[in-house]
Design an enzyme around this catalytic site. Structure first.
Site, short mmCIF file in Angstrom:
data_model
loop_
_atom_site.label_atom_id
_atom_site.label_comp_id
_atom_site.label_asym_id
_atom_site.label_seq_id
_atom_site.Cartn_x
_atom_site.Cartn_y
_atom_site.Cartn_z
N SER A 126 -9.76 1.76 3.09
CA SER A 126 -9.03 2.48 2.17
C SER A 126 -7.60 1.68 1.16
O SER A 126 -7.01 2.18 0.37
CB SER A 126 -8.07 3.56 2.98
OG SER A 126 -7.55 3.13 4.23
N SER A 151 -9.65 -0.92 6.42
CA SER A 151 -9.21 -0.54 5.42
C SER A 151 -8.51 -2.13 4.86
O SER A 151 -8.65 -1.87 3.55
CB SER A 151 -8.18 0.53 5.63
OG SER A 151 -8.75 1.47 5.42
N LYS A 200 0.88 -1.26 0.03
CA LYS A 200 -0.18 -0.25 0.34
C LYS A 200 1.23 1.38 -0.11
O LYS A 200 1.90 1.13 0.49
CB LYS A 200 -1.11 0.33 0.47
CG LYS A 200 -2.00 0.94 1.24
CD LYS A 200 -3.56 0.81 2.58
CE LYS A 200 -4.21 1.41 3.02
NZ LYS A 200 -5.13 1.93 3.57
N1 GLN Z 1 -13.15 4.19 6.49
C1 GLN Z 1 -12.09 4.13 7.92
C2 GLN Z 1 -11.38 4.84 7.79
O1 GLN Z 1 -11.58 6.03 7.51
C3 GLN Z 1 -11.06 2.80 8.49
C4 GLN Z 1 -9.91 3.34 7.57
C5 GLN Z 1 -8.48 2.56 7.77
O2 GLN Z 1 -8.98 1.31 8.15
N2 GLN Z 1 -7.26 3.31 7.03
O3 GLN Z 1 -11.18 5.78 8.69
#
Ligand code: GLN
Length: 474
Positions: free
Chosen positions: A152, A176, A77
């Site tokens: 994400s 994410s 990532k």
């Molecule tokens: N959707 C969650 C957020 O926006 C999780 C994001 C993540 O795990 N990096 O915080």
């Protein structure tokens, strides 16, 4: 298109039927063929090909000492550092940032013979649930280009889904890894907080962040997790506990509990509820499942998560002033403050700004007690309640998400709706427990979705046993 398996590739490689070079070429070909899905921000093409050649030669010379991840092709990532390579966390702020060291996880993978093939698109600084908050544009689901990949770690999930690597490293602060895994029909695990070193992971909310693993099969996921996990002097929150051989430990003797409040027909799509019940029927054939388990704090998990993570993010992102590195505005500035304001205003996207503002608000004098401190207390209550449930059961079952992949653009202008879509995943980050998403509906005609399992801290092995069991469900 079917994703790749390292386990199958390795067996063929050791029989002399294929080469690492050919496998890297095949991943690159697939990535180029599917480039419109926008999941690789950058392919390290030349480097991956040359490393493949070197490893092929190494194997020819010595067939007796084969590294455990020899020729395993891995995407990382865009928020994970890799020495000498760019890492921008999906942000204009870090668009030209080049890392001067590798994340511990990346370093360990390379030491075991893995090849890092490229960096994957993600929501800016990991903030989002659809991968639409990226400076590089949205990632499109490998199954249907009109749908999001999830976020994400959307690029990570699609790189695995479309056979462009064997395994992907993502990060999971509130789901994410698991939610894009669910949307793309692959496996995704978020280990116990501290199981994998965060050294070299660009911070979002440090008491929630974990590096996680996405793969097309349980074996590949477990193998990679095993090699990146473990104590690390560079991260004081990394656990010192010994790392089990996850692949060797399959237990069939697990007790399950279903969190009833998560099976609410008013929030879950009927097809998914049906799929979930069907999977429960399969598990129940040879294991005990207790239902009726109460968890009254479900309504508090999303507010608790967003208060605490925005607070931590506002502090973590305070370092980006664009002076020594990061986006440097061309506007003329008279003072340091003006310069910093220009750099930050241009460098950060809308969602990141929204979270910095929220975080500063909940930490500000007068609101600290009512929001931040209160949310810390709620976090503690949630931890205690979940721990109590785990005194009786090995695994908690719940959906990963309440829907399949959204249509592109359908919720990106509604942040509250997007935050609420994280209701099932943020729980394990609030408590620090390990959690996994396994695909339970990969039928050709429909969009995929996953079932989520959470285990006791340190018991990733139970999740891997569960995933292994589920991989045999017809
Ligand atoms: N959707 C969650 C957020 O926006 C999780 C994001 C993540 O795990 N990096 O915080």
């Amino acid at each position: 298109m079917k994703g790749k398996s390292y386990q199958t590739f390795r067996a063929a490689l050791l029989k002399g039927e294929t080469s690492i070079l050919d496998e890297v070429k095949s991943c690159i070909k697939n990535a180029k063929q599917h480039s419109e899905h926008n999941f690789y921000v950058e392919l390290f093409e030349e480097e991956a090909l040359s490393k493949a050649q070197t490893l092929d030669n190494l194997l020819k010379e010595d067939k007796t000492h084969v590294l455990p991840l020899l020729g395993c092709i891995i995407s990382i990532k865009d928020n994970i550092c890799f020495l000498g390579h760019k890492a921008s966390a999906g942000s204009k702020m870090l668009n030209n940032f080049r890392s001067s060291y590798s994340a511990t996880a990346v370093q360990r993978l390379e030491e075991q013979g893995a090849i890092i093939i490229g960096r994957t698109n993600c929501d800016e600084f990991g903030m989002g649930s659809t991968n639409e908050n990226s400076f590089y544009g949205p990632v499109k689901n490998g199954k249907d280009k009109t749908k999001v990949s999830g976020g994400s770690s959307g690029g990570a999930a699609v790189s695995v889904q479309l056979g462009c690597c064997h395994v992907a490293l993502g990060s999971d602060t509130g789901g994410s890894v698991r939610q894009p895994a669910s949307f793309c029909g692959v496996y995704g695990i978020k280990p116990t907080y501290g199981r994998v070193s965060r050294w070299g992971l660009i911070s979002y909310a440090s008491s929630f962040d974990q590096i996680g693993v996405l793969a097309n099969n349980v074996h590949d996921m477990a193998t990679v997790l095993e090699h990146i996990a473990g104590a690390d002097g560079k991260d004081s929150t990394a656990l010192n506990d010994p790392v089990p051989r996850f692949n060797m430990m399959h237990s069939s003797d697990l007790s399950y509990a279903v969190l009833d409040s998560t099976l609410d027909a008013s929030i879950i799509e009927p097809e998914m509820l049906g799929g979930f019940q069907n999977a429960l029927g399969y598990i129940g054939q040879d294991s005990s499942i207790s239902s009726g388990i109460k968890f009254d704090l479900l309504d508090y998990v999303v507010p608790c998560y967003y208060i605490l993570t925005t607070a931590e993010a506002s502090s973590n992102l305070g370092r980006y002033d664009g002076i020594r590195y990061g986006h440097n505005s061309e506007k003329v500035a008279e003072t340091y403050l003006e310069k910093m304001v220009n750099n930050r205003s241009e460098g950060f996207g809308l969602e990141v700004k929204r979270r910095i503002m929220s975080g500063i608000y909940v930490l500000s004098q007068g609101f600290f007690d009512v929001y931040y401190q209160k949310a810390q207390k709620v976090r503690q209550l949630i931890i205690e309640e979940i721990e109590t449930i785990f005194t009786k059961y090995d695994i908690l079952l719940l959906p990963t998400a309440s829907t399949t992949a959204f249509d592109l653009g359908s919720i990106s202008n509604d942040p509250i709706k997007m935050y609420h879509s994280d209701i099932f995943t943020v729980l394990a980050n609030i408590t620090g427990n390990p959690a996994i998403s396994v695909p339970i509906n990969n039928m050709e005609a429909n969009m995929p979705f996953g079932m989520q399992a959470i285990a006791k801290k340190g018991n990733e092995a139970a999740l891997i046993s569960f995933a292994e069991k589920m991989s045999h469900m017809a």
